[in-house]
Design a protein around this motif. Sequence first.
Motif, PDB file in Angstrom:
ATOM      1  N   LYS A  44       0.792  -1.045  -0.038  1.00  0.00           N
ATOM      2  CA  LYS A  44       0.087   0.006   0.078  1.00  0.00           C
ATOM      3  C   LYS A  44       0.928   1.083  -0.046  1.00  0.00           C
ATOM      4  CE  LYS A  44      -4.003   2.261   1.632  1.00  0.00           C
ATOM      5  NZ  LYS A  44      -3.596   3.597   0.825  1.00  0.00           N
ATOM      6  N   GLN A  45       1.833   1.253   0.760  1.00  0.00           N
ATOM      7  CA  GLN A  45       2.803   2.406   0.908  1.00  0.00           C
ATOM      8  C   GLN A  45       3.485   2.564  -0.615  1.00  0.00           C
ATOM      9  OE1 GLN A  45       5.529   1.677   3.906  1.00  0.00           O
ATOM     10  NE2 GLN A  45       4.250   2.655   5.658  1.00  0.00           N
ATOM     11  N   ASN A  47       2.426   1.683  -3.350  1.00  0.00           N
ATOM     12  CA  ASN A  47       1.278   2.059  -4.294  1.00  0.00           C
ATOM     13  C   ASN A  47       0.804   3.543  -4.193  1.00  0.00           C
ATOM     14  OD1 ASN A  47       1.236  -0.401  -5.619  1.00  0.00           O
ATOM     15  ND2 ASN A  47      -0.554  -1.215  -4.441  1.00  0.00           N
ATOM     16  N   ASP A  48       0.953   3.752  -2.777  1.00  0.00           N
ATOM     17  CA  ASP A  48       0.711   5.413  -2.569  1.00  0.00           C
ATOM     18  C   ASP A  48       1.825   6.154  -3.199  1.00  0.00           C
ATOM     19  OD1 ASP A  48      -1.737   4.786  -1.465  1.00  0.00           O
ATOM     20  OD2 ASP A  48      -0.984   4.839   0.630  1.00  0.00           O
ATOM     21  N   LEU A  49       3.020   5.828  -3.318  1.00  0.00           N
ATOM     22  CA  LEU A  49       4.077   6.527  -3.927  1.00  0.00           C
ATOM     23  C   LEU A  49       3.821   6.978  -5.504  1.00  0.00           C
ATOM     24  CD1 LEU A  49       7.251   5.629  -2.315  1.00  0.00           C
ATOM     25  CD2 LEU A  49       6.193   7.745  -2.006  1.00  0.00           C
ATOM     26  N   ASN A  52       2.792   9.983  -7.395  1.00  0.00           N
ATOM     27  CA  ASN A  52       3.716  11.056  -7.392  1.00  0.00           C
ATOM     28  C   ASN A  52       4.752  10.879  -8.211  1.00  0.00           C
ATOM     29  OD1 ASN A  52       2.157  12.296  -5.410  1.00  0.00           O
ATOM     30  ND2 ASN A  52       3.306  11.352  -3.667  1.00  0.00           N
ATOM     31  N   ARG A  75      -0.442  -0.530 -10.983  1.00  0.00           N
ATOM     32  CA  ARG A  75      -0.564  -0.027  -9.664  1.00  0.00           C
ATOM     33  C   ARG A  75      -2.276  -0.504  -9.754  1.00  0.00           C
ATOM     34  NH1 ARG A  75      -3.476   4.525  -7.536  1.00  0.00           N
ATOM     35  NH2 ARG A  75      -2.866   4.941  -5.284  1.00  0.00           N
ATOM     36  N   ALA A  79      -3.901  -2.621  -6.522  1.00  0.00           N
ATOM     37  CA  ALA A  79      -4.784  -2.324  -5.684  1.00  0.00           C
ATOM     38  C   ALA A  79      -6.065  -3.463  -5.589  1.00  0.00           C
ATOM     39  CB  ALA A  79      -5.373  -0.964  -6.119  1.00  0.00           C
TER      40      ALA A  79
END
Length: 189
Positions: A44-45, A47-49, A52, A75, A79
């Motif tokens: 998750k971390q 995928n959150d990057l 950006n 991504r 998810a």
Amino acid sequence: MTTLIVIAVIVAVLAFVVIGSYNKLVALDQRADQSFADIDVQLKQRNDLIPNLVETVKGYAAHEQGTLNAVTQARAAAAGATTVNDKVAADNMMTAALGRLFAVAEAYPDLKANTNFLELQRELSDIENKLAAARRFFNNAVAEFNAVRAQFPTVLFAGMFGFGQEKPFFDVGAAERETMNAAPPTVKF
């Protein structure tokens, strides 16, 4: 009377073996589930990057749309993955897409010098290290669960307790294994 005592002792010993086997399987199953949850946190971390990182690269390499789309698709697949096998496949797809993205970045010196890109790259590298450690911990927990599940006398009761199936490992996948077995890259100075 002696026969009754012997039967009672045998039943008590069997009960302890069955209860012990069940408790051991439950504990190992929980450990494997917890370690898989640790992998989920790291994924998750990562995928959150990704958004950006894609936006940063997009500003410098707008004509590299195919690579950026591959990262975005990877991504999305990550998810939507729910099972261990789905997460392994999505993770392998993400790793390959990120590799292509960083290869594109090599062609853009301004991008490689961008502090935002460098920070995102550092964070991603840190997450990848944590993810590798979480995978090792998960695979260790799975190996221990699978070993105990297959050992005597637990193997006699595992199916009855709902532990009849081996847990899958979080492995690199066949495509990545073939890449690892290929000739190493040559470095020239």
